[in-house]
Write a protein that holds these residues in place. Structure first.
Motif, short mmCIF file in Angstrom:
data_model
loop_
_atom_site.label_atom_id
_atom_site.label_comp_id
_atom_site.label_asym_id
_atom_site.label_seq_id
_atom_site.Cartn_x
_atom_site.Cartn_y
_atom_site.Cartn_z
N ILE A 8 -3.71 -8.74 2.59
CA ILE A 8 -3.80 -8.51 1.15
C ILE A 8 -5.16 -7.90 0.79
O ILE A 8 -5.25 -6.95 0.01
N ALA A 9 -6.22 -8.43 1.40
CA ALA A 9 -7.56 -7.89 1.14
C ALA A 9 -7.67 -6.44 1.60
O ALA A 9 -8.27 -5.61 0.91
N THR A 10 -7.08 -6.12 2.74
CA THR A 10 -7.15 -4.76 3.26
C THR A 10 -6.37 -3.79 2.37
O THR A 10 -6.74 -2.62 2.25
N LEU A 11 -5.31 -4.27 1.73
CA LEU A 11 -4.44 -3.39 0.94
C LEU A 11 -4.87 -3.24 -0.51
O LEU A 11 -4.15 -2.63 -1.30
N ARG A 12 -6.03 -3.74 -0.87
CA ARG A 12 -6.45 -3.68 -2.27
C ARG A 12 -6.50 -2.24 -2.79
O ARG A 12 -6.04 -1.95 -3.90
N SER A 13 -7.08 -1.33 -2.03
CA SER A 13 -7.16 0.05 -2.50
C SER A 13 -5.77 0.68 -2.58
O SER A 13 -5.48 1.47 -3.50
N TYR A 14 -4.88 0.32 -1.64
CA TYR A 14 -3.50 0.82 -1.69
C TYR A 14 -2.80 0.33 -2.95
O TYR A 14 -2.12 1.11 -3.65
N ILE A 15 -2.95 -0.95 -3.27
CA ILE A 15 -2.31 -1.51 -4.46
C ILE A 15 -2.85 -0.85 -5.72
O ILE A 15 -2.09 -0.53 -6.65
N ARG A 16 -4.15 -0.63 -5.75
CA ARG A 16 -4.77 -0.01 -6.92
C ARG A 16 -4.29 1.42 -7.12
O ARG A 16 -4.06 1.87 -8.25
N GLU A 17 -4.10 2.15 -6.02
CA GLU A 17 -3.73 3.57 -6.13
C GLU A 17 -2.23 3.77 -6.35
O GLU A 17 -1.83 4.57 -7.18
N TYR A 18 -1.38 3.04 -5.62
CA TYR A 18 0.05 3.29 -5.68
C TYR A 18 0.79 2.36 -6.66
O TYR A 18 1.92 2.64 -7.03
N ARG A 19 0.17 1.27 -7.05
CA ARG A 19 0.79 0.31 -7.96
C ARG A 19 2.23 0.00 -7.56
O ARG A 19 3.19 0.26 -8.31
N PRO A 20 2.43 -0.56 -6.37
CA PRO A 20 3.79 -0.84 -5.90
C PRO A 20 4.42 -2.00 -6.67
O PRO A 20 3.73 -2.81 -7.28
N VAL A 21 5.76 -2.05 -6.62
CA VAL A 21 6.46 -3.24 -7.10
C VAL A 21 6.16 -4.36 -6.10
O VAL A 21 6.32 -4.20 -4.90
N ILE A 22 5.67 -5.49 -6.60
CA ILE A 22 5.27 -6.58 -5.70
C ILE A 22 6.33 -7.67 -5.71
O ILE A 22 6.64 -8.25 -6.75
N ILE A 23 6.91 -7.91 -4.51
CA ILE A 23 7.90 -8.96 -4.35
C ILE A 23 7.29 -10.08 -3.52
O ILE A 23 6.83 -9.85 -2.39
N ALA A 24 7.27 -11.27 -4.07
CA ALA A 24 6.73 -12.44 -3.35
C ALA A 24 7.88 -13.27 -2.82
O ALA A 24 8.92 -13.41 -3.47
N VAL A 25 7.72 -13.79 -1.61
CA VAL A 25 8.72 -14.67 -1.01
C VAL A 25 8.19 -16.10 -1.06
O VAL A 25 7.20 -16.43 -0.40
N ASP A 26 8.81 -16.92 -1.90
CA ASP A 26 8.42 -18.33 -2.07
C ASP A 26 6.90 -18.48 -2.25
O ASP A 26 6.34 -17.97 -3.20
N GLY A 27 6.22 -19.17 -1.31
CA GLY A 27 4.79 -19.43 -1.45
C GLY A 27 3.93 -18.18 -1.48
O GLY A 27 2.75 -18.25 -1.86
N GLY A 28 4.49 -17.03 -1.13
CA GLY A 28 3.75 -15.78 -1.25
C GLY A 28 3.34 -15.49 -2.68
O GLY A 28 2.35 -14.79 -2.93
N ALA A 29 4.08 -16.05 -3.66
CA ALA A 29 3.72 -15.87 -5.06
C ALA A 29 2.38 -16.54 -5.37
O ALA A 29 1.53 -15.97 -6.07
N ASP A 30 2.17 -17.74 -4.83
CA ASP A 30 0.90 -18.43 -5.04
C ASP A 30 -0.23 -17.70 -4.32
O ASP A 30 -1.35 -17.64 -4.82
N ALA A 31 0.06 -17.14 -3.14
CA ALA A 31 -0.95 -16.36 -2.41
C ALA A 31 -1.38 -15.14 -3.23
O ALA A 31 -2.58 -14.81 -3.27
#
Length: 401
Positions: free
Chosen positions: A204-227
């Motif tokens: 997740i830390a490595t993908l910060r720039s990717y998330i900021r640039e592409y703004r993907p739809v984020i799907i969390a699986v169970d406890g992944g939502a809390d992460a």
């Protein structure tokens, strides 16, 4: 088989010596037959009592991160079916691991009472509460060696489970029959699927720039939502049976998709209803991460980036259940779109250190100063700044006088 050091290197050595000089642990005891439920109640220093055959790596990491002082297992931590990674992670962290504890211990304990663990014996004062077999690095390595010897049998069973799953779910896998409609728009967009599994924090830390640039739809699986919430992101969709996700995550505004059994039973739906929310129900035989991938693929995702999911054969077997065959086939189904973020944090590290950035900023500032002194306009500006600085010092001196 060595546990990867990226996690174990930062683990504390938790074994402590008692005041009388003997090795032992005196701490509150908390017990639960389900490890994932227990980790929600554990506090640093607690003795954890579980019933977990073949402790997998994710469960072991959760126990270690809770800061437990010892782990008592009424089952066998390494049964020999396959070389599971959890016990090695626990003992390398310096946490006492005791196996084959009397199962009656669950009825003999009071939640949070302070007991003493001496070797493989749990004591209440001088009274023995339970006994077990204490493990160490040598015994765990020996058990792992035996498990590796029988790995071929597990591979055959895994292949059989894969074929059985394909027969049952071929319509879902091949044609997408049974995938429900969702409100969140995914068509043509990138999708980031986050499972609270292997290396999820680093990825997740490595993908910060990717998330900021592409703004993907984020799907969390169970406890992944809390992460995701801990990392500062809000999921757009949460998928799972909702047995390991907090109420805070379920009420964060994400669309909820309940993973149900093939016969339509959805235990997690009641929890959603109790919270006053609605959810889409997705009946499927596989795991919740499979459901998330199939959901994104059917909705027209252009690219699926997976964080914390299972990627290697070792990880499939470490999960220790036949259902992982579904994950293998699901990855084949969405393989053309799937990019696994696992390992990106180890493959790529920024080579620009903070000191390098400071040095670069200092060099730029020096260049500006030199350029200013070298030009007539710059000299006028510097003279103006000097006058203003003198005026400020005069005003400050007047205040202090």
């Amino acid at each position: 088989m060595k546990v990867p050091t990226a996690f174990s290197a930062r683990l504390p050595r938790l074994r402590r010596a008692r005041p009388d000089g003997t090795n032992g642990v005196v701490a509150p005891v908390r017990a639960d037959r389900r490890t994932k439920n227990l980790t929600k109640r554990l506090r640093p220093g607690d003795i954890a009592v579980i019933d977990h055959v073949d402790i997998d790596r994710v469960s072991a990491e959760a126990l270690v991160e809770c800061g437990v002082s010892a782990v008592l297992n009424t089952a066998t931590s390494i049964s020999g079916r396959y070389p599971n990674l959890g016990p090695q992670l626990i003992v390398e962290a310096g946490i006492p691991l005791v196996d084959e504890v009397d199962p009656a211990v669950f009825s003999r304990l009071e939640e949070g009472e302070r007991l003493r663990l001496e070797g493989g014996i749990l004591l209440r004062g001088d009274t023995v509460v339970a006994r077990g077999v204490e493990q160490d690095e040598a015994s765990v390595e020996a058990a792992m060696a035996e498990a590796r010897a029988g790995l071929a049998v597990q591979l055959e069973a895994f292949a059989a489970n894969t074929m059985e799953y394909l027969k049952r779910e071929r319509a879902l896998l091949l044609e997408g029959v049974g995938v429900p409609d969702i409100a969140t728009s995914i068509e043509g967009r990138h999708v980031l699927i986050v499972v609270r599994g292997y290396h999820y924090r680093e990825d997740i830390a490595t993908l910060r720039s990717y998330i900021r640039e592409y703004r993907p739809v984020i799907i969390a699986v169970d406890g992944g939502a809390d992460a995701l919430l801990e990392a500062g992101y809000r999921p757009d969709i949460i998928v799972g049976d909702f047995d390991s996700v907090s109420d805070r995550a379920l009420t964060c505004g994400a669309e909820l998709v309940v993973h149900a059994y093939r016969d339509g039973r959805a235990p997690g739906l009641q929890r959603v209803t109790d919270l006053g929310h609605q959810a889409v129900v997705f009946p499927a035989t596989g795991t919740s991460e499979d459901v998330a991938m199939l959901l994104a693929d059917d909705a027209g995702a252009a690219l699926i980036v997976a964080v914390g999911t299972h990627a290697t054969l070792e990880e499939f077997l470490d999960k220790g259940r036949a259902g992982m065959a579904s994950t293998f086939l699901t990855r084949l189904r969405v393989g053309g779109k799937l990019v696994d973020a696992k390992g990106v944090s180890r493959l790529y590290r920024s080579r620009i250190s903070p000191w390098t950035l400071l040095l670069l900023a200092g060099a730029c500032l020096l260049t500006i100063v030199v350029a200013a002194y070298s030009s007539p306009a710059g000299q006028v500006y510097m003279t103006f700044l000097a006058v203003r600085w003198d005026a400020f010092l005069y005003w400050l001196t007047g205040l202090l006088a």
